[in-house]
Design an enzyme around this catalytic site. Structure first.
Site, PDB file in Angstrom:
ATOM      1  N   GLN A 179      -1.152 -26.517 -38.838  1.00 40.42           N
ATOM      2  CA  GLN A 179      -0.242 -25.608 -39.515  1.00 40.42           C
ATOM      3  C   GLN A 179       1.076 -25.493 -38.762  1.00 40.42           C
ATOM      4  O   GLN A 179       1.066 -25.177 -37.570  1.00 40.42           O
ATOM      5  CB  GLN A 179      -0.909 -24.234 -39.601  1.00 40.42           C
ATOM      6  CG  GLN A 179      -0.095 -23.189 -40.336  1.00 40.42           C
ATOM      7  CD  GLN A 179      -0.712 -21.808 -40.217  1.00 40.42           C
ATOM      8  OE1 GLN A 179      -1.233 -21.450 -39.159  1.00 40.42           O
ATOM      9  NE2 GLN A 179      -0.653 -21.026 -41.277  1.00 40.42           N
ATOM     10  N   TYR A 185       3.837 -23.290 -38.940  1.00 40.90           N
ATOM     11  CA  TYR A 185       4.514 -22.066 -39.403  1.00 40.90           C
ATOM     12  C   TYR A 185       5.343 -21.454 -38.268  1.00 40.90           C
ATOM     13  O   TYR A 185       6.553 -21.381 -38.327  1.00 40.90           O
ATOM     14  CB  TYR A 185       3.470 -21.044 -39.848  1.00 40.90           C
ATOM     15  CG  TYR A 185       3.109 -21.097 -41.302  1.00 40.90           C
ATOM     16  CD1 TYR A 185       3.054 -22.312 -41.985  1.00 40.90           C
ATOM     17  CD2 TYR A 185       2.821 -19.938 -42.010  1.00 40.90           C
ATOM     18  CE1 TYR A 185       2.716 -22.353 -43.334  1.00 40.90           C
ATOM     19  CE2 TYR A 185       2.485 -19.980 -43.352  1.00 40.90           C
ATOM     20  CZ  TYR A 185       2.432 -21.182 -44.009  1.00 40.90           C
ATOM     21  OH  TYR A 185       2.099 -21.216 -45.324  1.00 40.90           O
ATOM     22  N   GLU A 241      -5.676 -17.125 -46.242  1.00 42.12           N
ATOM     23  CA  GLU A 241      -6.098 -17.171 -44.838  1.00 42.12           C
ATOM     24  C   GLU A 241      -6.928 -15.941 -44.508  1.00 42.12           C
ATOM     25  O   GLU A 241      -7.744 -15.938 -43.614  1.00 42.12           O
ATOM     26  CB  GLU A 241      -4.854 -17.236 -43.935  1.00 42.12           C
ATOM     27  CG  GLU A 241      -5.164 -17.447 -42.468  1.00 42.12           C
ATOM     28  CD  GLU A 241      -3.922 -17.276 -41.593  1.00 42.12           C
ATOM     29  OE1 GLU A 241      -3.993 -17.648 -40.420  1.00 42.12           O
ATOM     30  OE2 GLU A 241      -2.893 -16.776 -42.073  1.00 42.12           O
ATOM     31  N   SER A 253       0.620 -10.077 -36.206  1.00 42.65           N
ATOM     32  CA  SER A 253       0.086  -9.190 -35.169  1.00 42.65           C
ATOM     33  C   SER A 253      -0.354  -7.858 -35.775  1.00 42.65           C
ATOM     34  O   SER A 253       0.041  -7.494 -36.883  1.00 42.65           O
ATOM     35  CB  SER A 253       1.159  -8.921 -34.119  1.00 42.65           C
ATOM     36  OG  SER A 253       2.153  -8.083 -34.663  1.00 42.65           O
ATOM     37  N   GLU A 306       0.599  -5.048 -35.006  1.00 45.06           N
ATOM     38  CA  GLU A 306       1.778  -4.197 -35.222  1.00 45.06           C
ATOM     39  C   GLU A 306       2.379  -4.496 -36.598  1.00 45.06           C
ATOM     40  O   GLU A 306       2.764  -3.583 -37.330  1.00 45.06           O
ATOM     41  CB  GLU A 306       2.828  -4.432 -34.130  1.00 45.06           C
ATOM     42  CG  GLU A 306       2.458  -3.843 -32.765  1.00 45.06           C
ATOM     43  CD  GLU A 306       1.347  -4.608 -32.057  1.00 45.06           C
ATOM     44  OE1 GLU A 306       1.196  -5.816 -32.319  1.00 45.06           O
ATOM     45  OE2 GLU A 306       0.612  -3.991 -31.272  1.00 45.06           O
TER      46      GLU A 306
END
Lengths: 396, 375, 396, 375
Positions: free
Chosen positions: C126, C128, C244, C381, C383
């Protein structure tokens, strides 16, 4: 590095203990220990006893009738007061206004107000917070407009602790509405008996009348009641706030609270054994005790730095946050320790002529838990303190 | 696997929620909190009319529900509304025992409970018992055709309003034995029964109960002599599901009040909820609230299963931990306003926190969970 | 409300179990259980076994060679895989790219790439994240410039998991540098053997080579490798991210991890008793187990909602945050359970021909604890997830 | 009461901090971590020259320090620098035992330790012992003038570099008895001594040690037969102070790295540290770091006092809890970069967390604290 008190400091501690043994009435100790409100008379009486000894104003210079102790002495004094279940010294006149008047007040103001604080003639309250403004003093709305020899005050203060006992209030008021933020604020002394003032109780979630709203409707305040210069009130307010924070960690209160939890946990039983032997309860107790041991040392490090002349800065904010977390954790343990007997409503369980409901110690614990949620909210919330810490320490 | 409510439960939930939001607002509740009775007879009657009490009993028992999910639905709404009326005490505990153990005449009283005309109270806990269900030191002694009860019962909720107290007493065995405990139906006006009533921190009233030679006929015994413990465990299991659901409902209210406050109150011209620190902490509350909802579902879904006690211990442990977080964080994020008695959140937070003190706090239920997992 | 699996669901579970009993090699189970890396061959072999059964792509439509299971079936499958210590299905081709090609790819792309994913001919990675951009895809810098029939790609990707095994990479690249933020991004398929691509290992703090940097230096990519439309890559990327997250709570992994901790805690002793009887260890274990029981139900509520056609929205974010916290807590308990034997470096303790150092289970535990700090960082994350939750739930 | 360092300690702290920041940067340390020895002989020599080892011994023992605060000052700096060289093992544990129990010849070896020419290792822990100090099953059997040692020692740090191992073995009593444990000075090349060495997760090397009929003269016994436990407790108390200080120093580094990162890395054009959520979490780290510093001061200041063990248990419990918070939060606030082995914080975080596994984790020390508080 030396963690021990010097001989002088030890002697001082002994002197404080001896004084408390002799002069602190047993009945007052019991009330404080059991969480029963003292009322104005109780506080006045205790202030009178301390004042006779010259110990009512530990941080005031001798010239103004204070004890002029250094920070370590004050710390020892506070620890011993808490351990003896002495009432706290009501701070508004003594710890807050006093230092401001001593530093910024006129000679006339000092001569008039300071002795009246010591003698108990005046009970002061604090007019800082306003409804909806939280801890954010800069958004202050109460107005004072100069008209001749007077200011005309209009507005509203909130969370005024023990305002129901006060005959004077020191207030932050806006004197220049066009100035931005913290400019244009002045520091006024207002007689609570002036027409146009109304005090309304706010009942807190524990059912107690501890704080108030104070309304000002065209209240006339003589200009000589202005402290320092007009529009400089923010400077004085900040000075006051650093003084408010001298015992901010509340180590003495926490220690006394922890001792109480241990006593309770020895008396209570769970599964036929003393609660204190329950490993899960013991674990919570141990961790908060360990936290407190460290915080006591943090506090002493800062206090002894202050004694050596270093100004406590962002450290006060750290002590405030951690100190309130620890006190609240102790309150939580205490209420949990008593099981179902935490449920009765405090004043029913504690006061009046009846026997207490359940064990004598149980009555006020749930109320104290709820009441002390205020510790992390009032006097600059923990969020504000964290913001201050981050700003100072990351600013770099 | 299916997580949808049945149509009946959905309807009950909707109508109860609507009723409470229309008729049980902060003003009404604050009046009730200040009243001498600590509850409203009018509200009680209306709750009964709505079918709230009937939903807590099976058809066999005269109701139209009685499963774990019925209890959960009703009590989630009562919790959301911060209702102080003693549905748990009269229906789940008192009514539950009558329905389980009563003879025909006693079982008939369940109808009065469902109809809202009879209050009951379980007088089981004792001053030294803490959360120990089997610690019963109140004694029951046969005397001719009568039975004489002596002892003290602590924090008996709803005792003053109850027409009858369901009193546990020991007929044999030691202080902690499960065997030997019986339950007796004692009329409120029995001679030798004294109540010392008081209001509670989270609303409602309780009493210290003294039984000083209270004499009842042998027919007042519910079920077999000395065999009351299993039924006691059953109704307390149901009460734990009810409490868990009620607390979760109250948490839901606390979180909603907090969201409204955070998005209304402004600082520096922006709602304070848009500041990251509060936004992230608020997100954690939402996450934990979903956990609490799942815990209630687990407990309710296992009320009739062999894993009942472990699932209940898990649910009440989780909800006690999350409840404290939600109550404290909600107050903290509100600031001063939440410290005032008349503000909705103050009451809701007290309901959440004080639930710890009924049938065990987080540590008690964690220990139960450990014990039951090891078994 | 019914917490029980239906008879059909139970039968399905039994079928999965029987398959795993028969087809999952013991040696592979042992490696997974002991935390030993399988290498490319190990993963390929397991994929081959699943593909033979038709179970390699649970979420793909049957038309593309998938199992086309509903969400509850997929959940059961994932639970059973974890419980049996089966290797995870490497997600890049199967869970991420596959659904994107099925929805947005051309017929030619579907016909060419999908069978190669199933057969194991292609190993995808991937492209990204970029260095310094964290989870913020909108600040993407890798450029693709159209020149005739090719794009010329320049830039750098980071945190490319198992890129060292891959022969293909799907990339987000910026095709319109003037478009703002998330506009102007395209989704390209790039053969890793194209000249100008360099893969450099990043060694993670546990000492393992799991992720890579991938550098692109004037890499020529045929235009037919563009997925969907130019400058619409963000749409495809978002679609991929929701896919995902299907097993985002990691309930199966947590359950297997918790079971492992219990086995370890029964084998280890503290003060001469099994560690699992230590009340403090038991308390931590109980609390995380209780949290996991609730999260399993939260997960099922969402999964069964998804089976009924409700799109999992902000709930994925909640599951991600709580799921990673629980997994990390279990990792922490595991390392603590083994005491001093957590100290040896994992690869020395576990691999090679020597006996393990200390108990067989101890070797990888500290490494797993450190490695799984990534769970709350990568893939958006915690957060970022909290921000999403707040935005959606407070936006109102 | 005085919280200022003495001038000597302040000088040592300053020079050690300067030395490490000049000479022990990430590149140097990463090379050391990758090396076969797991440490640098050059750095070791320079540390000795700086007086770092001498500061850990009293004047009587041949050093110029040796008090709790000397240990704390040295190890705070070693922790701050993420130093992997085995000062704790060679000096505090090995040297400490020689200085306390050795005869004149053995005590003379302390000079070599201080000079940096001799490495030592304490071979005490055993496979089944976990953190139990008194669980010794390795045996010491007299055979004529010799003593024969048999047993296994686990995770013996610095065993491969050590000229001598200090081996604990049981001469009498049961597996958990404090009485009956002796310490022996065993040369690294003794017949029957086998090491299986390996690197450790947080740097440095350890070995599994097998003693298969290792024969040493009776003079190899340190102190009286069977009376080794008290000295072992003393050096392990000192080692706990050292570990607490080292971990606190490492936490200081983690927090500084995090601050730098938060104020350097930008999102939406602002340093990410100016976003409130991270700023508030960072503030909590600072607060807890002050708590950790105080805990180290308490432990160091009580190393010679009657309250020693309780204060040490308190400090290590607090530092284990705070350490985990600081390590995890620092990594989380950094994001991906902190997950890479070569980045400074990865190593520092591992030092912090892995300290749990030496002489007890948070729970072990909490239990000790409870035990010692009840006593």
């Amino acid at each position: 590095m030396d963690l021990n008190y010097t001989d002088e400091e030890k002697a001082f501690r002994e002197e404080v203990r001896a004084f408390l043994d002799e002069k602190l009435p047993q009945e007052v100790r019991d009330k404080v220990r059991r969480g029963i409100s003292l009322g104005k008379e109780g506080h006045d009486e205790w202030h009178r006893i301390l004042n006779e000894k010259g110990w009512l104003a530990p941080n005031w210079p001798k010239a103004f009738g204070g004890a002029e102790w250094n920070a370590v002495q004050r710390h020892i004094f506070e620890e011993e007061l808490a351990a003896a279940h002495a009432p706290r010294i009501v701070p508004f006149g003594l710890s807050m206004l006093g230092p401001v008047l001593q530093k910024f007040g006129s000679k006339e103001q000092q001569d008039y107000y300071l002795p009246r604080i010591l003698s108990g003639k005046d009970w002061w309250c604090q007019g800082y917070s306003e409804p909806g403004a939280g801890s954010d003093l800069a958004s202050l709305k109460t107005r004072a407009v100069r008209e001749g020899d007077h200011y005309i005050v209009n507005g509203q203060k909130a969370w005024t602790t023990l305002g129901q006992y006060a005959n004077w209030i020191f207030c932050l008021v806006r004197t220049d509405p066009d100035a931005k933020q913290q400019e244009g604020i002045s520091f006024l002394l207002i007689d609570m008996n002036t027409p146009g003032i109304e005090v309304r109780p706010i009942i807190l979630l524990d059912g107690e009348h501890e704080v108030n709203e104070v309304f000002f409707d065209d209240v006339k305040v003589p200009v000589e009641n202005l402290v320092g210069e007009e529009n400089k009130g923010w400077t004085y307010a900040k000075y006051l706030l650093t003084h408010e924070r001298t015992n901010i960690a509340g180590v003495g209160f926490s220690q006394a609270g922890l001792d109480a939890v241990k006593r309770i946990a020895r008396a209570e039983s769970a599964n036929g054994k003393p609660l204190i032997e329950n490993p899960h309860f013991a674990a919570r107790l141990a961790q908060v005790e360990i936290d407190l041991m460290a915080m006591a040392t943090t506090n002493l490090r800062i206090v002894s730095g202050a004694a050596a002349g270093q100004a406590p800065g962002v450290e006060s904010s750290m002590l405030k946050v951690k100190g309130t977390i620890i006190r609240q954790e102790i309150n939580d343990l205490a209420r949990r320790a008593v099981g179902p007997y935490a449920m009765p409503f405090a004043s029913e369980a504690v006061e009046g002529d009846n026997d207490p409901i359940g064990p004598e110690y149980a009555g006020p614990l749930a109320a104290q838990y709820f009441n002390n949620r205020k510790l992390s909210i009032f006097g600059g919330s923990n969020e504000i303190q964290r913001g201050i810490i981050a700003k100072v320490k990351m600013g770099g | 696997m299916d997580f949808n409510l049945t149509e009946e439960r959905q309807m009950l939930q909707d109508s109860l929620r609507r009723y409470l939001s229309d008729r049980y607002d902060t003003g009404v509740r604050n009046e009730i909190l200040d009243s001498d009775d600590g509850m409203s007879a009018r509200i009680w009657g209306e709750l009964a009319e709505l079918g709230v009490i009937g939903a807590l009993f099976t058809e066999e028992q005269g109701g139209f529900g009685g499963a774990g999910f019925d209890i959960a639905v009703v009590f989630e709404e009562l919790g959301r509304g911060g209702v102080v009326e003693p549905v748990l005490d009269t229906a789940i505990l008192g009514g539950g025992l009558l329905a389980r153990l009563g003879d025909e005449a006693q079982r008939d009283m369940v109808e009065e409970v469902i109809g809202g005309t009879l209050h009951l109270a379980l007088a089981h806990g004792e001053p030294a018992a803490r959360y120990d269900l089997s610690r019963v030191e109140t004694t029951a002694r046969a005397e001719g055709d009568s039975i004489v009860l002596n002892g003290r019962k602590s924090v008996v909720i709803n005792a003053e309003a109850a027409g009858y107290l369901l009193v546990s007493a020991r007929e044999s065995g030691g202080a902690f034995d499960r065997e030997g405990i019986s339950l007796f139906l004692v009329p409120a006006d029995a001679t030798g029964l004294t109540l010392r009533g008081y209001p509670m921190m989270s609303g409602g009233r309780a009493a210290e109960v003294t039984l000083d030679g209270v004499s009842v006929p042998a027919s007042a015994r519910l079920g077999e002599a000395g065999k009351g413990f299993a039924a006691l465990q059953e109704v307390i299991a149901a009460a734990n599901v009810a409490l868990a659901a009620e607390t979760m409902g109250a948490m839901q209210s606390a979180v909603e009040l907090t969201r409204d406050y955070l998005m209304t109150r402004k600082q520096f011209g922006r709602p304070i909820g848009t500041f990251q620190a509060l936004a992230h902490r608020f997100s954690d509350l939402l996450i934990e609230l979903e956990q609490a909802r799942s815990a209630v579902i687990n407990a309710a879904g296992h009320l009739e299963s062999g894993d009942r006690d472990r699932q209940i211990a898990a649910a009440r442990n989780l909800i006690a931990r999350v409840g404290r977080l939600v109550a404290e964080e909600s107050i903290q994020m509100h600031g001063g306003i939440a410290m005032t008695q008349e503000y909705e959140l103050a009451h809701i937070a007290k309901r959440i926190v004080m639930a710890d003190h009924r049938f065990g706090d987080a540590d008690y239920h964690m220990e139960r969970f450990i014990e039951l997992s090891a078994a």
